[in-house]
Write an enzyme that holds these catalytic residues in place. Sequence first.
Site, PDB file in Angstrom:
ATOM      1  N   TRP A 113       0.821  -1.218   0.000  1.00 21.52           N
ATOM      2  CA  TRP A 113       0.000   0.000   0.000  1.00 21.52           C
ATOM      3  C   TRP A 113       0.855   1.268   0.000  1.00 21.52           C
ATOM      4  CZ3 TRP A 113      -4.499  -0.398  -1.906  1.00 21.52           C
ATOM      5  CH2 TRP A 113      -5.249  -1.567  -1.729  1.00 21.52           C
ATOM      6  N   ASP A 202      -1.256   6.673   6.598  1.00 23.33           N
ATOM      7  CA  ASP A 202      -2.406   5.860   6.193  1.00 23.33           C
ATOM      8  C   ASP A 202      -2.698   4.881   7.329  1.00 23.33           C
ATOM      9  OD1 ASP A 202      -4.155   4.007   5.180  1.00 23.33           O
ATOM     10  OD2 ASP A 202      -2.951   3.479   3.426  1.00 23.33           O
ATOM     11  N   LYS A 227     -12.513  -1.425   7.737  1.00 29.17           N
ATOM     12  CA  LYS A 227     -11.762  -2.429   8.482  1.00 29.17           C
ATOM     13  C   LYS A 227     -12.326  -2.500   9.907  1.00 29.17           C
ATOM     14  CE  LYS A 227      -8.977  -2.370   4.867  1.00 29.17           C
ATOM     15  NZ  LYS A 227      -8.913  -3.426   3.860  1.00 29.17           N
TER      16      LYS A 227
END
Lengths: 402, 402
Positions: A113, A202, A227
Site C-alpha cells: 500500500w 495511512d 476495516k
Amino acid sequence: MTRVINFGAGPSALPHSVLEEAAKGLLNFHGTGIGVAEISHRSKAFTGFLTNLESLIRTQLDVPATHSILFTQGGGTGQFSAVVLNILARHRLLYPDLTNAERHLDYVITGSWSEKAADEAKRLGGGTVNIAVDSRPYSKDGKSFDNIPSHDRYSFSPDPALIYYCENETVDGVQFGYEEGEQTSFPFELFPQGTLLPLVADYSSSFMSRPIPRLADHAVIYAGAQKNIGPAGLTILIVRQDCLVDVDAAAKLGAVPVPLSMSYKVLADAKSLYNTPSVLPIYIAGLVLERMKENGGMPYYEDVNRRKAEKVYAALKRGEEKGVMQSKVKEGGGRSWMNVVFDIVGGPDALSKFISGAEAKGLHELKGHRSVGGIRASLYNAITEGEVDQLVAYMDEFTNAN
Amino acid sequence: MTRVINFGAGPSALPHSVLEEAAKGLLNFHGTGIGVAEISHRSKAFTGFLTNLESLIRTQLDVPATHSILFTQGGGTGQFSAVVLNILARHRLLYPDLTNAERHLDYVITGSWSEKAADEAKRLGGGTVNIAVDSRPYSKDGKSFDNIPSHDRYSFSPDPALIYYCENETVDGVQFGYEEGEQTSFPFELFPQGTLLPLVADYSSSFMSRPIPRLADHAVIYAGAQKNIGPAGLTILIVRQDCLVDVDAAAKLGAVPVPLSMSYKVLADAKSLYNTPSVLPIYIAGLVLERMKENGGMPYYEDVNRRKAEKVYAALKRGEEKGVMQSKVKEGGGRSWMNVVFDIVGGPDALSKFISGAEAKGLHELKGHRSVGGIRASLYNAITEGEVDQLVAYMDEFTNAN
C-alpha cells in the site's frame, strides 16, 4: 444459514448488535419515519448524528483542537492522490519559489500500500519522490515486505514537503511497532519536536484499534472505514488546520490543480457536507463508534487487540516449531496486530486442507491476498477474543495433526 | 412511528420492500453467513451481484456494446472534475498540438448544477470554457433558472473538446424536454450524426426515470445513485469506450494530471474494482434495479413518472388560477418530471402553513432548496402514483381553502 466468523481483510466483520440496529435504521432513522438511506444529509437528525460521530472519534482518539476531523468518499486510493495534492499546495504557498525538484516527497515503503501511494505521487508530479526507506532489502529473501526497518536505515530529505508512511500494511501483515522504545516504531525522534511536520499516515486498517502514537505531530491521518469501524464508502480524515489551504491560490503559483472534491479546505469549510456524503456507511460507523465508547474506548480495544494478536502469533509459533506453519513476517517487531499473515508448509494441498478445515468449523475468509498467498487472519475490532480462541484452537489442532 | 411519505430531493425515498430485503442482507448476504457490508468485494457472491447490476442497467436502458458501465464513488461533484480531466486527456491525445485556448469546453447552463460544473472546468484549466448558452437571460425576471432555451439560442464552438449539459436540474426544477420535436429538448440536431461526439450529460436526478434520448451519442453519462436508484455513495457512469484513455500518456503531453481514482480507464480495466467500492449502496441499488425490471422497466417508469408529473403540474395550475400558488419554472416545456418547484403566494406565513398542513397528512420534505425557497416536490421512482394522489389532494384542498 447462521452467521459465520469472518476473518476477511476488508470489507470485514461488523458487530452483530450494530447490524441489527442498522437494519432498523434502514426503515426508520431516529423516529423520523424516514430510513437513514433516504434522509436529507442536511436534516437536523442527520447533521446531529454527524456531529456526534466526530465527537466520538475526537474523544476516543484524543484528537487535539489543532486538528479537524473530516468525512469523505473514495477510500485510501482517493487519499493517495488527495494528500499529495493538498500537501504540495500547502508547500507551494509556503515556498512559492522552489522548483518541483526541490519539493521532496519522502515515502517510507513497508508494503504494497505504501508502494502504491508513492507511485501515485510520482504520477501526479509537482514534487520529487524520495524513498526514505524500502524494507525489502532487509527482508529474509531480499525482495519481500516482511519487516519494519530499524531507525538507522531511514534517509529523509533535509526539509521534506511530505513524509508518508502506512501504519499497517493489510496485505503484508507488517505494522509499525507500538511498544515504547521499539526499533520498529516510526522514527519520530529523527524530526524536530514542536514543528509543523508534514507527516502523513495511512491508518486504514488500524484506525481506532489502539491509540495513535504522536497523533498531534501528524499533518494528515486518514483511514477507509471498512476495516475496524464501518462499511466501505466512508473515508475519515484527521487534518491539522495549517493543511487546510486554498488550493486555487496554490494552482495560480503553479501547483497541480486539485479536483474540488479532493480539497481538504472545501471539505472542512462545509463541515464535510460540501456534497452529499455516503450517509449509510456514516450511520453504521456511528453505531460502531458508539458501541466502542460503551465498551471502554481505546484502552479496552488496545488491551483486547494486543491479547488477540499475541494468542494467534503464539499458535503460529507452535505451528512453526512443528514445521507445519511459517510466518511471512520476520520475528522481532513489525508484526501486525490486525492482519496475521502466514504460510502452511506443504504447498497448495496443505493450504487447501487448512482452509477447508477452518470453514468446516465456521472460520471463514482466511485466504491470503492474491499477491502474497498463504493465510491471512484479520483480527479487527469486531472479531471477539472468543472468536480468536476458536481460531487458535483450530490452528493448534491442525499443527498437532500434521 | 410509521413511515412518512418522503418528497425529499435526495437522499430520497426508497421502496419499502427493498429496504426490508436490505435489512436482511445486512445480516446475511445471499446465504453466505456474512452481511453484505462485511463481505469481500472480490468474493464470487459480490462480483456476481455487480455483474448482474451492470446487466440490469444495460438491458433496461438499452446501453450499446460501445459503452462501458462503471461504478465509482464521489457523486456528481467528483464527476464535475473527472469528466473534464478524462475528456481533456482524450482531446490531448487526439490533438496534441493545440494550445489550451484552442481546447473548447462548451457548457450548457440551465441551473445551479450545470453552473457549478462549468465553474469546476474553469478551476481545473487545461482548456477554455465556453458557455454555449445560459438560460437566465431568457427567464421571467432575467436572472433565474426557470427555462430551457430554444435551439436557436445555443452557440457551440466549431469543434469542442467537451459538450456538457445537466439533463435535470434538481434545485431549479428544470429538465430538458422529452417529447418528440420539443424545442426544449437538447439540440442534438446541431451536431453531425455518427461522429464520436464529446457529449457529457449529468443524469444524477433523472437516471432510470425514463429512457435516455440519444444515449449512444453520449461520450459520458453519469449519475449519483441517491435519487432514483439507491443510497448516496454510489456514482454510475456510462462511458463510450473511446473515452477510456491513458491519462498518463496525456499528462506527458501536457494534460492536467488525473488522480488515479478518477481515471475512467483504470476503473474500466479493473471492472470497477480497482479499489474497494461502496458495497452497501451498490447492494441496495441492485435490489432497486431488480425490482424496476420486475415492474416493467423503462416503459413502466416512463408512463408512471409522466402521469405523476402531469397530475402535480395540473394541481399547481389550479393553484395558480386561484392565485394561491406560483410555478417557479416557465410554462411551455422545461418543467421537470422529477422536481416540481413552486411558490405559495402570500409570503413565509403562507409557505409555513402549506408545509405544516402537509406534514399533518404525512407528506414530508417538501421545503424547497435553500437557494431557491418555496416548495419542491420530488417525484422519484420510489414515490408511487398513490402517494402523488395524496399530494395532489392536499394541494387542491389548500388551493380551495385559501
